[in-house]
Design an enzyme around this catalytic site. Structure first.
Site, PDB file in Angstrom:
ATOM      1  N   LYS A 259      -5.356  -1.482   8.692  1.00  0.00           N
ATOM      2  CA  LYS A 259      -5.035  -1.549   7.271  1.00  0.00           C
ATOM      3  C   LYS A 259      -3.814  -2.422   7.036  1.00  0.00           C
ATOM      4  O   LYS A 259      -2.845  -2.373   7.789  1.00  0.00           O
ATOM      5  CB  LYS A 259      -4.784  -0.138   6.729  1.00  0.00           C
ATOM      6  CG  LYS A 259      -6.003   0.770   6.836  1.00  0.00           C
ATOM      7  CD  LYS A 259      -5.713   2.179   6.402  1.00  0.00           C
ATOM      8  CE  LYS A 259      -4.800   2.886   7.384  1.00  0.00           C
ATOM      9  NZ  LYS A 259      -4.662   4.328   7.097  1.00  0.00           N
TER      10      LYS A 259
ATOM     11  N   THR B  42       0.472   6.080  -4.791  1.00  0.00           N
ATOM     12  CA  THR B  42      -0.287   5.715  -3.593  1.00  0.00           C
ATOM     13  C   THR B  42      -0.158   6.730  -2.466  1.00  0.00           C
ATOM     14  O   THR B  42      -0.655   6.492  -1.366  1.00  0.00           O
ATOM     15  CB  THR B  42       0.175   4.334  -3.078  1.00  0.00           C
ATOM     16  OG1 THR B  42       1.585   4.382  -2.817  1.00  0.00           O
ATOM     17  CG2 THR B  42      -0.118   3.248  -4.109  1.00  0.00           C
TER      18      THR B  42
ATOM     19  N   GLY C  72      -1.140   9.323  -0.080  1.00  0.00           N
ATOM     20  CA  GLY C  72      -2.428   9.840   0.351  1.00  0.00           C
ATOM     21  C   GLY C  72      -3.558   8.837   0.377  1.00  0.00           C
ATOM     22  O   GLY C  72      -4.708   9.211   0.617  1.00  0.00           O
ATOM     23  N   THR C  73      -3.277   7.557   0.162  1.00  0.00           N
ATOM     24  CA  THR C  73      -4.355   6.578   0.160  1.00  0.00           C
ATOM     25  C   THR C  73      -5.009   6.444   1.538  1.00  0.00           C
ATOM     26  O   THR C  73      -6.221   6.249   1.637  1.00  0.00           O
ATOM     27  CB  THR C  73      -3.859   5.201  -0.305  1.00  0.00           C
ATOM     28  OG1 THR C  73      -2.697   4.843   0.447  1.00  0.00           O
ATOM     29  CG2 THR C  73      -3.522   5.212  -1.775  1.00  0.00           C
ATOM     30  N   GLY C  74      -4.220   6.547   2.609  1.00  0.00           N
ATOM     31  CA  GLY C  74      -4.794   6.451   3.950  1.00  0.00           C
ATOM     32  C   GLY C  74      -5.734   7.610   4.247  1.00  0.00           C
ATOM     33  O   GLY C  74      -6.820   7.416   4.812  1.00  0.00           O
ATOM     34  N   CYS C  75      -5.332   8.810   3.866  1.00  0.00           N
ATOM     35  CA  CYS C  75      -6.190   9.990   4.043  1.00  0.00           C
ATOM     36  C   CYS C  75      -7.477   9.839   3.245  1.00  0.00           C
ATOM     37  O   CYS C  75      -8.578  10.141   3.726  1.00  0.00           O
ATOM     38  CB  CYS C  75      -5.465  11.254   3.583  1.00  0.00           C
ATOM     39  SG  CYS C  75      -3.896  11.582   4.399  1.00  0.00           S
TER      40      CYS C  75
END
Length: 269
Positions: free
Chosen positions: A173, A204, A206-209
Site C-alpha cells: 500500500k 482515515t 482504520g482504512t488498512g483494516c
C-alpha cells in the site's frame, strides 16, 4: 451466504480493528465472524491500554468458529505475540483454512514498533507464507525487506523481494508521504498497479483494516485475487469520497451504512 472470519484486536472507538473488519465484511456482502486477539483502549490519537487474549482463549474462539460456521475466507490483523501467532497458524493449518488475507500490523501510525522480535520472527516464518495475499504499508514493508522504500520503483523492488522471500502475493500500500493512493500487487513475478486519486478526507483511521477485510470478503465470494483487490480499493475509495460527517476521531467505516446507494449497491449482492 458466504462467510468470513477476522482474527484481530478490538478497537474501542470502532474505527479500526475487529469493529472495522466486521463492518467492511458486512457491507461487502458476507456473514462476518470474529476471534479477538486483544482488547484495546484506543482512539484515533493513540492506544492507552492493551489486554491481550491468552493463547488458550484465542484457541477456544477459533475452534468455536471453525467447528460450526466454516469461513470461506480469513483475515488476520493485529497479533502482538509469538504465542498467539503459533495458535493462529496451527489452527489455520489444522482446519485447512482458505483465502487467508494477512494485514501484518507491525508499525503504529506514530512509527512505533508493535511486535517483539520473537513475534516478528514467528509472523514471517509461520503466518505470512500461508497467506493468499499480505497487505503491508510502507513502514511494514521496510521491516519485511530490510531497507528503506523511497520511490515507486522502490515499492516494486520491495514487493518482489518480500513476495519471493515469503512465497506469497503482496499488496504493498502507498501513502506515508510516498504516494497517497497508489497500491501495487506483486503476484507470481508480475506487478499490477492500482492507481487512485488523493481524497482529502481526514477520517482515515482504520482504512488498512477496512481494505484487507474487503479483499477477504471478495475472495470469500469467489473473485480472483486481482479482482478482489480492485473491488476492495473501489469500495474504500467510495467510502472516503462520500465525505461522511463522521465527527472527530471516527474512521471511514463508522457510518458505512449511511453510504450513498451508488457507493454500495455493487457490494450488496
Amino acid at each position: 451466504m458466504k462467510t468470513a472470519l477476522t482474527i484481530a484486536g478490538s478497537d474501542s472507538c470502532g474505527g479500526a480493528g475487529i469493529q472495522a473488519d466486521l463492518k467492511s465484511m458486512t457491507m461487502n456482502g458476507v456473514y462476518a465472524m470474529s476471534a479477538i486477539t486483544a482488547l484495546t483502549a484506543q482512539n484515533t490519537t493513540g492506544v492507552t491500554a492493551i489486554q491481550e487474549a491468552t493463547p488458550a482463549f484465542l484457541q477456544a474462539q477459533l475452534d468455536a468458529v471453525f467447528t460450526d460456521i466454516f469461513p470461506d475466507a480469513v483475515k488476520v490483523g493485529m497479533v502482538s505475540s509469538a504465542g498467539l501467532i503459533h495458535v493462529i497458524a496451527q489452527s489455520l493449518r489444522r482446519y485447512q483454512a482458505k483465502n487467508i488475507v494477512v494485514d501484518p500490523v507491525m508499525v503504529a501510525t506514530s512509527g512505533s514498533r508493535l511486535l517483539r522480535e520473537d513475534a516478528m520472527d514467528a509472523l514471517q516464518k509461520e503466518m505470512l507464507p500461508m497467506a493468499c495475499v499480505i497487505t503491508p504499508n510502507i513502514p511494514e514493508a521496510e521491516l519485511l525487506c530490510g531497507h528503506a522504500i523511497t520511490s515507486a520503483q522502490g515499492m516494486e523492488q520491495a514487493a518482489a523481494e518480500i513476495g519471493e522471500k515469503l512465497g506469497c502475493p503482496v499488496l504493498l500500500k502507498g501513502g506515508h508521504q510516498l504516494n497517497d493512493a497508489n497500491d501495487l500487487l506483486w503476484q507470481n513475478g508480475k506487478i499490477r498497479w492500482f492507481n487512485g486519486s488523493r481524497i482529502d478526507n481526514p477520517n482515515t483511521h482504520g482504512t488498512g483494516c477496512t481494505l484487507s477485510s474487503a479483499i477477504a470478503a471478495n475472495l470469500a465470494k469467489g473473485y480472483p485475487l486481482e479482482q478482489a483487490v480492485e473491488m476492495a480499493k473501489a469500495y474504500i475509495s467510495g467510502a472516503l469520497a462520500a465525505m461522511l460527517d463522521l465527527g472527530k476521531g471516527s474512521g471511514p467505516m463508522d457510518h458505512a451504512f449511511d453510504l450513498k446507494p451508488e457507493y454500495r449497491k455493487e457490494y450488496a449482492q
